[in-house]
Design an enzyme around this catalytic site. Structure first.
Site, PDB file in Angstrom:
ATOM      1  CB  ALA A 225      33.399  28.947 -90.094  1.00 39.03           C
ATOM      2  N   GLY A 228      38.035  29.342 -91.190  1.00 37.41           N
ATOM      3  CA  GLY A 228      37.928  29.977 -89.880  1.00 37.41           C
ATOM      4  C   GLY A 228      38.750  31.234 -89.684  1.00 37.41           C
ATOM      5  N   GLY A 229      39.233  31.841 -90.758  1.00 36.12           N
ATOM      6  CA  GLY A 229      40.038  33.052 -90.615  1.00 36.12           C
ATOM      7  C   GLY A 229      39.303  34.182 -89.915  1.00 36.12           C
ATOM      8  CE  LYS A 230      35.630  37.552 -93.923  1.00 32.84           C
ATOM      9  NZ  LYS A 230      36.323  36.587 -94.811  1.00 32.84           N
ATOM     10  CG  ASP A 246      31.736  25.705 -94.057  1.00 31.21           C
ATOM     11  OD1 ASP A 246      31.977  26.900 -94.293  1.00 31.21           O
ATOM     12  OD2 ASP A 246      31.606  24.842 -94.937  1.00 31.21           O
ATOM     13  CG  ASP A 283      32.882  35.408 -96.149  1.00 27.44           C
ATOM     14  OD1 ASP A 283      32.421  35.761 -97.254  1.00 27.44           O
ATOM     15  OD2 ASP A 283      34.097  35.348 -95.915  1.00 27.44           O
ATOM     16  CB  CYS A 336      35.495  37.578-101.499  1.00 26.64           C
ATOM     17  SG  CYS A 336      35.290  35.883-102.049  1.00 26.64           S
TER      18      CYS A 336
END
Length: 383
Positions: A225, A228-230, A246, A283, A336
């Protein structure tokens, strides 16, 4: 501060960064110690430093040395500014030019500001798009906001931003994405932001969340996470029971307050997740090559050994996180990164060591799509 004094400050900061100190830390320490510097000065010096880090190889060539002075000289020459007008040695200006400050035009991969060892791999992975992507990474990233659907529509968020003096336009990568075109530095103190109408989030990250098969009632885990944006974006899209995990829980320390501000519910897990989930998003830690415009130090810190370490971590996450998905559930692996070694190669290796999964969709974005580079593989458990 005069323009020349700003250059001197940037040179001092860059020398410390080149010696190994994190850029953000050095900039923060400089600002605290430089009470004479106003907000305009701080922003200008920050821009000088990050522009130099994005273009470290080419600016060093133009400036004659990979030093703070050389990078700032190279930046001026790249912009068509005569350094002699600013490097006067008067007051707080940098010392006048000497024979040691002669540079030359960068060639090859240096002109694209990509490390040689990595450039050939990126060229192979991206084909004809390589040079355009490398060029995009040499420039500042746009500022994007995510309209929080739990608080209102994108149009209403845009109107509220306009009232706060911030101009933003819809962006095609996501139905929640707003590209800030004016007033970006007002965002964090604005009412739309503090009131939870918008969140700072790159449009590519938003597109990744858009691609997830979210539905009301699902049990969802954000396995890596971070801040925590997503998690917040997923919670705004559907009425799900959302859990955030996380490996370093400290990264999630602000998430409860952010979730409250956004009007959504996210349960932050202090330890390892338990039970099975309808959807798990991982992610994973990666090279960050898709976001080097925002964090350019990573471009120069990455080594073949570090890349292999990251690939080992990604493989472990693929195995551990996918084991938390129930039959017929979904597993989303994202990075990313622009590198196949961290993306499709990892998925191919994962599918080769298990017969429980089917790859249903891939999403590949690069900076020439308008935002950060991102990769998503969406897999469904078949047994």
């Amino acid at each position: 501060m005069t323009p020349a004094a700003r250059l001197s400050a940037a040179i001092e900061i860059l020398d410390r960064v080149l010696a190994g100190a994190p850029a953000e830390q050095v900039l923060t320490n400089w600002a605290r110690a430089s009470r004479f510097a106003g907000s305009g000065d701080r922003h200008a010096v920050r821009d000088l430093v990050y522009d130099a880090l994005r273009c470290r190889r080419s600016f060093a060539a133009l400036g004659g040395a990979e030093t703070g002075r050389g990078l700032i000289l190279g930046g001026l020459r790249s912009a068509g500014v005569e350094p002699e007008t600013l490097f006067t040695g008067e007051g707080h200006a940098p010392a006048p030019l000497s024979s040691a400050d002669i540079g030359q035009a960068p060639t090859g991969f240096a002109a694209l500001d990509i490390p040689d060892w990595l450039a050939s791999q990126m060229q192979q992975d991206m084909g004809d798009a390589f040079e355009a992507v490398a060029e995009a990474l040499r420039h500042r990233a746009p500022v994007f906001l995510r309209a929080n659907l739990a608080r209102g529509s994108r149009d209403s968020a845009r109107e509220a931003l306009a009232e706060a003096g911030i101009e933003a336009e819809p962006h095609p990568l996501s139905p929640t994405a707003l590209l800030v075109t004016a007033g970006a530095r007002r965002v964090s103190a604005s009412e739309p932001y503090t009131g939870g109408l918008v969140e700072l989030q790159d449009a590519a990250s938003q597109a990744v969340v858009d691609a997830l098969p979210l539905a009301d009632g699902m049990r969802v885990l954000d396995y890596c996470a971070g801040g925590g944006g997503k998690s917040l974006a997923m919670a705004a899209r559907a009425r799900v029971k959302l859990f955030a995990h996380d490996s370093d829980p400290r990264r999630m320390r602000d998430l409860p307050a952010r979730a409250k501000r956004a009007g959504v519910k996210v349960e932050v897990l202090p330890g390892a997740p338990s039970g099975l989930f309808d959807l798990v998003l991982a992610d994973a830690p990666c090279s960050g090559s898709g976001s080097w415009r925002r964090a350019p130090e990573g471009k120069w810190a990455l080594t073949p050994e570090r890349l292999q370490d990251l690939r080992n971590i990604q493989s472990e996450i693929l195995d551990k996180a996918s084991a938390l998905v129930q039959p017929r559930g979904w597993f989303a692996y994202a990075t990313c990164s622009l590198l196949n070694a961290e993306n499709r190669d990892q998925i191919d290796a994962f599918l080769a060591r298990t017969d429980k999964w089917s790859l249903q969709r891939e999403l590949r974005l690069t900076p020439i799509d308008g935002a950060d580079g991102f990769y998503l593989a969406l897999l469904q458990r078949i047994t």
